[in-house]
Write a protein that holds these residues in place. Structure first.
Motif, PDB file in Angstrom:
ATOM      1  N   GLY A  41       0.788  -1.224   0.000  1.00  0.00           N
ATOM      2  CA  GLY A  41       0.000   0.000   0.000  1.00  0.00           C
ATOM      3  C   GLY A  41       0.817   1.268   0.000  1.00  0.00           C
ATOM      4  N   SER A  42       2.131   1.152  -0.253  1.00  0.00           N
ATOM      5  CA  SER A  42       3.004   2.328  -0.179  1.00  0.00           C
ATOM      6  C   SER A  42       2.975   3.170  -1.443  1.00  0.00           C
ATOM      7  N   ILE A  43       2.473   2.614  -2.527  1.00  0.00           N
ATOM      8  CA  ILE A  43       2.428   3.306  -3.814  1.00  0.00           C
ATOM      9  C   ILE A  43       0.970   3.591  -4.154  1.00  0.00           C
ATOM     10  N   GLY A  44       0.711   4.785  -4.650  1.00  0.00           N
ATOM     11  CA  GLY A  44      -0.660   5.175  -4.979  1.00  0.00           C
ATOM     12  C   GLY A  44      -1.239   4.344  -6.106  1.00  0.00           C
ATOM     13  N   LEU A  45      -2.556   4.442  -6.270  1.00  0.00           N
ATOM     14  CA  LEU A  45      -3.225   3.727  -7.348  1.00  0.00           C
ATOM     15  C   LEU A  45      -2.661   4.164  -8.697  1.00  0.00           C
ATOM     16  N   ILE A  46      -2.615   3.208  -9.618  1.00  0.00           N
ATOM     17  CA  ILE A  46      -2.010   3.433 -10.928  1.00  0.00           C
ATOM     18  C   ILE A  46      -3.104   3.514 -11.977  1.00  0.00           C
ATOM     19  N   ASP A  47      -3.122   4.636 -12.695  1.00  0.00           N
ATOM     20  CA  ASP A  47      -4.070   4.762 -13.811  1.00  0.00           C
ATOM     21  C   ASP A  47      -3.661   3.812 -14.937  1.00  0.00           C
ATOM     22  N   GLU A  48      -4.639   3.286 -15.680  1.00  0.00           N
ATOM     23  CA  GLU A  48      -6.014   3.706 -15.743  1.00  0.00           C
ATOM     24  C   GLU A  48      -6.967   2.744 -15.028  1.00  0.00           C
ATOM     25  N   THR A  49      -6.663   1.438 -15.028  1.00  0.00           N
ATOM     26  CA  THR A  49      -7.675   0.457 -14.647  1.00  0.00           C
ATOM     27  C   THR A  49      -7.884   0.345 -13.146  1.00  0.00           C
ATOM     28  N   GLU A  50      -6.820   0.347 -12.379  1.00  0.00           N
ATOM     29  CA  GLU A  50      -6.924   0.079 -10.939  1.00  0.00           C
ATOM     30  C   GLU A  50      -7.891   1.008 -10.221  1.00  0.00           C
ATOM     31  N   PRO A  51      -7.834   2.328 -10.437  1.00  0.00           N
ATOM     32  CA  PRO A  51      -8.785   3.195  -9.723  1.00  0.00           C
ATOM     33  C   PRO A  51     -10.230   3.009 -10.154  1.00  0.00           C
ATOM     34  N   LEU A  52     -10.470   2.451 -11.348  1.00  0.00           N
ATOM     35  CA  LEU A  52     -11.846   2.151 -11.749  1.00  0.00           C
ATOM     36  C   LEU A  52     -12.454   1.126 -10.799  1.00  0.00           C
ATOM     37  N   PHE A  53     -11.701   0.078 -10.495  1.00  0.00           N
ATOM     38  CA  PHE A  53     -12.170  -0.930  -9.545  1.00  0.00           C
ATOM     39  C   PHE A  53     -12.257  -0.339  -8.136  1.00  0.00           C
ATOM     40  N   ALA A  54     -11.229   0.406  -7.751  1.00  0.00           N
ATOM     41  CA  ALA A  54     -11.189   0.942  -6.391  1.00  0.00           C
ATOM     42  C   ALA A  54     -12.359   1.871  -6.119  1.00  0.00           C
ATOM     43  N   GLU A  55     -12.681   2.733  -7.081  1.00  0.00           N
ATOM     44  CA  GLU A  55     -13.768   3.689  -6.871  1.00  0.00           C
ATOM     45  C   GLU A  55     -15.132   3.014  -6.936  1.00  0.00           C
ATOM     46  N   ALA A  56     -15.295   2.052  -7.842  1.00  0.00           N
ATOM     47  CA  ALA A  56     -16.564   1.316  -7.894  1.00  0.00           C
ATOM     48  C   ALA A  56     -16.810   0.585  -6.575  1.00  0.00           C
ATOM     49  N   SER A  57     -15.759   0.020  -5.997  1.00  0.00           N
ATOM     50  CA  SER A  57     -15.891  -0.653  -4.698  1.00  0.00           C
ATOM     51  C   SER A  57     -16.174   0.350  -3.587  1.00  0.00           C
ATOM     52  N   ARG A  58     -15.557   1.523  -3.672  1.00  0.00           N
ATOM     53  CA  ARG A  58     -15.801   2.547  -2.646  1.00  0.00           C
ATOM     54  C   ARG A  58     -17.247   3.024  -2.693  1.00  0.00           C
ATOM     55  N   GLN A  59     -17.755   3.226  -3.897  1.00  0.00           N
ATOM     56  CA  GLN A  59     -19.152   3.659  -4.010  1.00  0.00           C
ATOM     57  C   GLN A  59     -20.106   2.570  -3.538  1.00  0.00           C
ATOM     58  N   ILE A 551       8.279   6.100 -10.324  1.00  0.00           N
ATOM     59  CA  ILE A 551       7.138   6.254 -11.233  1.00  0.00           C
ATOM     60  C   ILE A 551       5.964   6.892 -10.504  1.00  0.00           C
ATOM     61  N   ASP A 552       5.715   6.422  -9.299  1.00  0.00           N
ATOM     62  CA  ASP A 552       4.608   6.985  -8.526  1.00  0.00           C
ATOM     63  C   ASP A 552       4.842   8.458  -8.217  1.00  0.00           C
ATOM     64  N   GLN A 553       6.053   8.780  -7.850  1.00  0.00           N
ATOM     65  CA  GLN A 553       6.377  10.173  -7.528  1.00  0.00           C
ATOM     66  C   GLN A 553       6.181  11.091  -8.728  1.00  0.00           C
ATOM     67  N   GLU A 554       6.492  10.609  -9.907  1.00  0.00           N
ATOM     68  CA  GLU A 554       6.438  11.461 -11.093  1.00  0.00           C
ATOM     69  C   GLU A 554       5.068  11.456 -11.774  1.00  0.00           C
ATOM     70  N   ARG A 555       4.396  10.298 -11.795  1.00  0.00           N
ATOM     71  CA  ARG A 555       3.144  10.176 -12.549  1.00  0.00           C
ATOM     72  C   ARG A 555       1.895  10.325 -11.691  1.00  0.00           C
ATOM     73  N   GLN A 556       1.869   9.688 -10.527  1.00  0.00           N
ATOM     74  CA  GLN A 556       0.627   9.598  -9.756  1.00  0.00           C
ATOM     75  C   GLN A 556       0.564  10.583  -8.597  1.00  0.00           C
ATOM     76  N   LEU A 557       1.676  10.871  -7.954  1.00  0.00           N
ATOM     77  CA  LEU A 557       1.663  11.791  -6.820  1.00  0.00           C
ATOM     78  C   LEU A 557       1.102  13.166  -7.171  1.00  0.00           C
ATOM     79  N   PRO A 558       1.450  13.765  -8.314  1.00  0.00           N
ATOM     80  CA  PRO A 558       0.850  15.068  -8.655  1.00  0.00           C
ATOM     81  C   PRO A 558      -0.671  15.033  -8.709  1.00  0.00           C
ATOM     82  N   LEU A 559      -1.236  13.956  -9.227  1.00  0.00           N
ATOM     83  CA  LEU A 559      -2.692  13.853  -9.300  1.00  0.00           C
ATOM     84  C   LEU A 559      -3.301  13.724  -7.908  1.00  0.00           C
TER      85      LEU A 559
END
Length: 657
Positions: A41-59, A551-559
């Motif tokens: 869990g130390s690295i943020g969710l990776i676009d594109e597919t993973e957050p689709l599942f994560a958000e659908a489960s959260r909702q 990769i997380d620091q450069e691609r996902q952390l800004p978002l």
């Protein structure tokens, strides 16, 4: 430590089943922990597919609607509900975070690896019982190698650490197939045990100082000191577990969850001419009823609630069309999966051809004459080629589609290594025989097995292994130069080069190539897989994991940072618009609906339209790359900069200007 010394050590350990189980558990925890749970869990969710599942489960978790999955306010019919249920349950226990998103995948990977460990150990213990010998080091080391190879390969690690449905499907299908084999092999195993062992399940020898250790009970994990034999209904329990897991696979990805196990089991049984016999054993009609009872209710409820929209989207688009047509541009040549297996199962993939050839699967009479428990290699072969062939025929192709064959590949390679260990042991004459070992069984020990690899073939395969890992070393050295410009991570290439990670990875694999060459020249075949495993583990710990942080620091952390700012500054009724790209992580981390607009001109028209219509708010939040704002027709005095991170910028566009 010599093989004889290891045998003696494991023999002593085998007399304490609790200690054996503890050691096995510790090994599985170590291998699985490194592969799947370390920094999960130390690295943020990776676009594109993973957050689709994560958000659908959260909702699903927040709304309490456990029937219809939603993402960003719209129904999401891509996958059935089991993955969402698992993630939502994880949210309820651990909170809404990356660890909870990925936990179901990690657990599924650990489950199939643990069951594979047990199955291989059980099969080799059964072989020892049939031959009336005791080879504890071969049994436990082979099971450990299978577990390590299954865990420490790129495909299993990528999908075992990603919160999507692929690993859950692999866990269900792989575990279902292993349960089938255990049930299938146990049917004959209990009869053989009663016939050869007098119904006691272990070999009884006089207790004298000169009596060698007794042969193992194949039905126990510890091999020694376990209950004598399984109850008569145990095979039915394995078959029942198979049916339950197939239902889980159907609830994970739909019809493919039963098509693949059905195809593999049918091909295996038809080849052996035992289809009708085993179908009767399995009570197929009762099994199908169990599968329907467990999997059908959700499909009925979601169809009742959503009607033909669900049927057309899930069964039509995401199943039939994916097999018969190219979906979302995921096309590839016919040899695509050869490359996927070569790289996804690296570095052990070079041993797969030899692992299959050693089986001599074309010798049908030989395999039909074998005891059921000794057909694990053949079963793994059908498991591998059935999935490989099925998805090669399918028109839509993705690397994750062949993930369910990775457990079979690990078993094939592990059994090859087991043969190497067995032949070495026979050459050293270190097998521990019981006083009742028949001459025919003793002779069988000292004759090369029909499934044994030819030394020349192993020699050539070993040198191919050296060439392959050398190519990996060279490729890693040139990775920073080969990477193209990435608008979403403009500084990543420079950061990667400055970190020296690719150089370190290149050195690791180059050293691996040198050590493998020495091993081959000295004919120490048993060390081949171990050297590869060690090199991969070092690469994972010291190269891949730090690279993922970059990769997380450069691609996902800004978002994530801009999503947090949007949550803080967003006014009531103010809309959040993303322009030029679709990053579902923003929806998950902001926990707000996001309006995606691909083209800058269309986004500019939308802003002007909202200004005319006078919506609930007098402003709109826009998240985009800075170069998109002039393309939208926005002037610097018409918006307020709220935050900038990486390649992205968050602004507030005032609609009254």
């Amino acid at each position: 430590m010599t093989i004889r010394a290891l045998d003696q050590l494991l023999t002593r350990i085998g007399k304490r089943p609790a200690f054996v189980i503890a050691l096995s558990t510790l090994w599985l925890i170590l291998v699985g922990g490194i592969a799947f749970f370390w920094h999960l869990g130390s690295i943020g969710l990776i676009d594109e597919t993973e957050p689709l599942f994560a958000e659908a489960s959260r909702q699903m978790y927040t709304t309490g609607d456990w029937i219809t999955p939603f993402f960003n306010g719209k129904t999401r019919f891509d996958k059935p509900a089991l993955i969402y249920w698992c993630q939502a349950i994880a949210y309820s226990i651990f909170g809404v975070n990356e660890w909870a998103v990925r936990l179901p995948s990690a657990i599924a990977a650990m489950a199939v690896i643990g069951l594979a460990f047990y199955t291989v150990q059980w099969q080799l213990a059964k072989q020892d019982a049939l031959e009336q010998v005791f080879r504890p080091s071969r049994r436990w080391l082979t099971a450990g190698v299978v577990a390590a190879v299954m865990a420490l390969n790129p495909e299993m690690i990528v999908w075992g650490r990603t919160g999507v449905s692929d690993m859950l499907l692999t866990g269900c299908i792989g575990s279902a197939l292993l349960c089938f084999f255990l049930g299938y092999a146990s049917q004959e195993g209990s009869e053989i045990g009663d016939r050869e062992q007098g119904g006691h399940g272990e070999y009884h020898t006089p207790h004298t100082p000169h009596t060698p250790p007794t042969a193992p009970n194949p039905h126990s994990l510890g091999g020694v000191g376990a209950p004598s034999s399984p109850p008569p209904h145990l095979p039915k329990k394995w078959y029942l577990a198979c049916y339950v897991l197939i239902a889980g696979a159907i609830l994970t990805k739909g019809p493919v969850g039963i098509v693949l196990p059905g195809l593999i089991i049918s091909a295996f049984l038809l080849y052996l001419g035992k289809f009708r016999e085993v179908m009767r054993e399995m009570r197929l009609l009762l099994g199908m009823l169990i599968i329907l009872v467990l999997s059908l209710p959700w499909y009925v409820l979601v169809t009742w609630r959503n009607g033909w929209n669900y049927i057309n989207s899930f069964f039509g688009y995401h199943n039939i069309e994916r097999f018969t047509e190219v979906v979302n541009g995921h096309t590839a040549p016919w040899y695509f999966y050869f490359l996927v297996v070569l790289l996804g199962f690296a570095p052990y993939s070079v041993y797969l051809p030899l692992s299959m050839a050693r089986l001599k699967f074309w010798q049908r009479k030989y395999w039909c004459s074998q005891e059921r428990s000794q057909q694990l290699g053949l079963f793994a072969f059908f498991w591998f080629v059935s999935i490989f062939g099925f998805f090669t025929i399918a028109v839509t192709k993705l690397p994750s589609y062949v993930l369910p064959l990775m457990p079979a590949a690990a078993i094939l390679v592990g059994l090859l290594w087991s043969d190497l260990l067995k032949e070495h042991r026979l050459s050293k004459q270190t097998d521990i025989l019981t006083p009742h070992t028949p001459r025919r069984a003793m002779a069988r020990l000292y004759i090369t097995s029909p499934t044994s690899p030819l030394p020349s073939s192993l020699l050539w395969t070993g040198w191919v292994n050296v060439i392959f890992v050398s190519a990996i070393a060279v490729a890693l050295f040139y990775v920073p130069r080969l990477l193209g410009a990435d608008p979403a991570a403009p500084q990543f290439r420079q950061m990667l080069q400055q970190s020296g990670l690719t150089t370190l990875g290149s050195v690791i694999w180059l050293v691996c190539a040198v050590v493998l060459a020495v091993v081959i020249l000295r004919r120490r075949w048993r060390l081949l897989i171990g050297v590869n495993l060690l090199a991969f583990a070092l690469s994972l710990i010291f190269v891949l994991t730090p690279a993922l942080f970059l990769i997380d620091q450069e691609r996902q952390l800004p978002l994530r940072e801009l999503s947090a700012i949007a949550v803080q500054v967003q006014k009531p009724g103010e809309e959040l618009v993303m322009v030029g790209f679709q990053k579902p992580t923003v929806v998950f981390y902001s926990q707000r609906p996001v309006n995606y607009i691909k083209m800058s001109a269309a986004a500019g028209d939308y802003v002007r339209k909202e200004a005319v219509n006078k919506t609930q708010s007098d402003s709109i939040l826009v998240l985009a790359q800075p170069k998109k704002f002039p393309e939208m027709g926005l002037q610097s005095n018409s918006y307020q900069t709220l935050g900038k991170s990486g390649a992205y910028q968050l602004i507030r566009v005032l609609l009254n200007k």
